[in-house]
Design a protein around this motif. Structure first.
Motif, mmCIF file in Angstrom:
data_model
loop_
_atom_site.group_PDB
_atom_site.id
_atom_site.type_symbol
_atom_site.label_atom_id
_atom_site.label_comp_id
_atom_site.label_asym_id
_atom_site.label_seq_id
_atom_site.Cartn_x
_atom_site.Cartn_y
_atom_site.Cartn_z
ATOM 1 N N LEU A 95 39.124 35.672 41.724
ATOM 2 C CA LEU A 95 38.558 36.797 40.979
ATOM 3 C C LEU A 95 39.404 37.090 39.748
ATOM 4 O O LEU A 95 38.884 37.497 38.704
ATOM 5 N N GLU A 96 40.733 36.886 39.900
ATOM 6 C CA GLU A 96 41.651 37.059 38.775
ATOM 7 C C GLU A 96 42.545 35.825 38.668
ATOM 8 O O GLU A 96 43.034 35.324 39.678
ATOM 9 N N GLU A 97 42.774 35.379 37.475
ATOM 10 C CA GLU A 97 43.529 34.150 37.234
ATOM 11 C C GLU A 97 44.949 34.247 37.769
ATOM 12 O O GLU A 97 45.629 35.270 37.614
ATOM 13 N N ASP A 98 45.403 33.176 38.427
ATOM 14 C CA ASP A 98 46.784 33.039 38.917
ATOM 15 C C ASP A 98 47.161 34.100 39.948
ATOM 16 O O ASP A 98 48.339 34.430 40.094
ATOM 17 N N THR A 99 46.193 34.634 40.665
ATOM 18 C CA THR A 99 46.475 35.683 41.650
ATOM 19 C C THR A 99 46.537 35.089 43.046
ATOM 20 O O THR A 99 45.577 34.473 43.517
ATOM 21 N N GLN A 100 47.664 35.287 43.713
ATOM 22 C CA GLN A 100 47.825 34.850 45.090
ATOM 23 C C GLN A 100 47.373 35.947 46.052
ATOM 24 O O GLN A 100 47.559 37.139 45.784
ATOM 25 N N ALA A 167 52.973 40.792 39.555
ATOM 26 C CA ALA A 167 51.717 40.364 38.940
ATOM 27 C C ALA A 167 51.977 39.170 38.025
ATOM 28 O O ALA A 167 53.028 39.090 37.380
ATOM 29 N N PRO A 168 51.050 38.207 37.973
ATOM 30 C CA PRO A 168 51.272 37.023 37.140
ATOM 31 C C PRO A 168 51.334 37.338 35.645
ATOM 32 O O PRO A 168 51.890 36.560 34.868
ATOM 33 N N ARG A 169 50.759 38.472 35.252
ATOM 34 C CA ARG A 169 50.837 38.903 33.856
ATOM 35 C C ARG A 169 50.608 40.410 33.822
ATOM 36 O O ARG A 169 49.958 40.972 34.701
ATOM 37 N N ALA A 170 51.123 41.039 32.796
ATOM 38 C CA ALA A 170 51.095 42.501 32.734
ATOM 39 C C ALA A 170 49.684 43.061 32.619
ATOM 40 O O ALA A 170 49.415 44.170 33.088
ATOM 41 N N ASP A 171 48.765 42.301 32.022
ATOM 42 C CA ASP A 171 47.422 42.818 31.808
ATOM 43 C C ASP A 171 46.445 42.394 32.910
ATOM 44 O O ASP A 171 45.236 42.606 32.767
ATOM 45 N N ARG A 172 46.939 41.811 33.988
ATOM 46 C CA ARG A 172 46.047 41.416 35.087
ATOM 47 C C ARG A 172 45.456 42.649 35.749
ATOM 48 O O ARG A 172 46.178 43.542 36.187
ATOM 49 N N PRO A 173 44.126 42.774 35.838
ATOM 50 C CA PRO A 173 43.539 43.920 36.543
ATOM 51 C C PRO A 173 44.007 43.960 37.997
ATOM 52 O O PRO A 173 44.332 42.931 38.597
ATOM 53 N N TRP A 174 44.029 45.160 38.571
ATOM 54 C CA TRP A 174 44.463 45.367 39.950
ATOM 55 C C TRP A 174 43.247 45.386 40.861
ATOM 56 O O TRP A 174 42.149 45.794 40.455
ATOM 57 N N VAL A 175 43.431 44.952 42.103
ATOM 58 C CA VAL A 175 42.317 44.877 43.045
ATOM 59 C C VAL A 175 41.625 46.235 43.212
ATOM 60 O O VAL A 175 40.406 46.321 43.369
ATOM 61 N N GLY A 176 42.392 47.319 43.160
ATOM 62 C CA GLY A 176 41.809 48.645 43.322
ATOM 63 C C GLY A 176 40.891 49.046 42.183
ATOM 64 O O GLY A 176 40.064 49.954 42.345
ATOM 65 N N ASP A 177 41.015 48.363 41.056
ATOM 66 C CA ASP A 177 40.117 48.655 39.934
ATOM 67 C C ASP A 177 38.662 48.356 40.284
ATOM 68 O O ASP A 177 37.744 48.857 39.632
ATOM 69 N N TYR A 178 38.473 47.546 41.308
ATOM 70 C CA TYR A 178 37.127 47.131 41.703
ATOM 71 C C TYR A 178 36.564 47.945 42.861
ATOM 72 O O TYR A 178 35.486 47.622 43.364
ATOM 73 N N TRP A 179 37.287 48.990 43.309
ATOM 74 C CA TRP A 179 36.854 49.686 44.516
ATOM 75 C C TRP A 179 35.399 50.161 44.440
ATOM 76 O O TRP A 179 34.649 50.044 45.410
ATOM 77 N N ASP A 180 34.994 50.710 43.330
ATOM 78 C CA ASP A 180 33.617 51.216 43.218
ATOM 79 C C ASP A 180 32.574 50.111 43.381
ATOM 80 O O ASP A 180 31.398 50.409 43.649
ATOM 81 N N LEU A 181 32.988 48.862 43.250
ATOM 82 C CA LEU A 181 32.070 47.735 43.416
ATOM 83 C C LEU A 181 32.213 47.068 44.781
ATOM 84 O O LEU A 181 31.563 46.054 45.039
ATOM 85 N N PHE A 182 33.051 47.629 45.660
ATOM 86 C CA PHE A 182 33.286 46.991 46.955
ATOM 87 C C PHE A 182 31.996 46.883 47.763
ATOM 88 O O PHE A 182 31.742 45.860 48.398
ATOM 89 N N TYR A 183 31.187 47.951 47.782
ATOM 90 C CA TYR A 183 29.962 47.882 48.572
ATOM 91 C C TYR A 183 29.085 46.729 48.101
ATOM 92 O O TYR A 183 28.628 45.907 48.905
ATOM 93 N N ALA A 184 28.873 46.638 46.804
ATOM 94 C CA ALA A 184 28.019 45.576 46.278
ATOM 95 C C ALA A 184 28.657 44.207 46.456
ATOM 96 O O ALA A 184 28.002 43.244 46.881
ATOM 97 N N GLY A 185 29.936 44.106 46.142
ATOM 98 C CA GLY A 185 30.619 42.819 46.258
ATOM 99 C C GLY A 185 30.685 42.317 47.685
ATOM 100 O O GLY A 185 30.466 41.129 47.960
#
Length: 220
Positions: A95-100, A167-185
């Motif tokens: 979902l995000e580049e270089d994210t383990q 984080a692999p880079r400072a501007d990598r979005p955080w998983v919690g940024d997607y919480w509002d989309l969890f139901y759909a995702g």
């Protein structure tokens, strides 16, 4: 066995038939029932989805408990390999580049529960916990197959990354940024799960498959 009502006398706010008539209960419940609910009110703190799947519950459970299958039915979890710590695996969340993403699977065959303990970036504290349960559909719906429920709780770390330095880079979005989309995702992923299990069961194929390689797969 009868409960002793005296043990409840000092607890405020209880509504029991001993202190609340049926008419008052119905009125209260009616007031609590709305024609429509804001998304945040339903999914703000917890996100639960559920699905009926035309696959025997024992086979559905066996599939879920073998964590390498996450690479099949999830949208973006790929490339799992053991970390060297027993039961702990690491893969990539594409979902995000270089994210383990680190994963440990906790499964109970008696209750047919499968919990995925996960986290991005580090494997010391697995705080993203995906709670799944397989229920025989014959028991609850009087029809063959499985009912699968999946719940996420909104851990405080969804709001604040506990280890931003990893984080692999400072501007990598955080998983919690997607919480509002969890139901759909998660609904998309549950539909993937349903499609895979039903296709294999309907076609007479083994529902569970071995890992692609000796080093691919999550905890089993």
């Amino acid at each position: 066995m009868n409960a002793d009502p005296s043990t409840l006398a000092d607890i405020p706010g209880l509504m029991r038939i001993e202190n609340t008539g049926k008419e008052e209960l119905v009125e209260r419940c009616t007031d609590m029932t709305q024609a429509a609910y804001p998304h945040d009110k339903v999914y703000g703190g917890y996100c639960t989805i559920h699905e009926h799947i035309s696959c025997p519950p024992e086979q559905a459970y066996d599939y879920l408990r073998q964590g390498h299958h996450l690479e099949e039915w999830t949208y973006s979890l790929r490339g799992f390999a053991p970390t060297g710590t027993p039961g702990l695996w690491v893969g990539h969340d594409r979902l995000e580049e270089d994210t383990q993403i680190y994963v440990r699977v906790a499964a109970s065959p008696e209750a047919m529960t499968v919990d995925y303990h996960c986290s991005w970036d580090q494997g010391e504290k697995l705080w993203m916990i995906y709670l799944m349960r397989v229920v025989p559909a014959q028991l609850v719906l009087d029809r063959p197959g499985s009912v699968i429920t999946w719940t996420n709780c909104r851990h405080p770390y969804y709001a604040d990354n506990p280890c931003p330095e990893l984080a692999p880079r400072a501007d990598r979005p955080w998983v919690g940024d997607y919480w509002d989309l969890f139901y759909a995702g998660h609904t998309v992923e549950m539909r993937n799960l349903k499609a895979i299990l039903e296709h294999r069961h309907r076609s007479g194929l083994p529902v569970s498959v071995p890992p692609a390689t000796a080093t691919t797969g999550a905890a089993r």
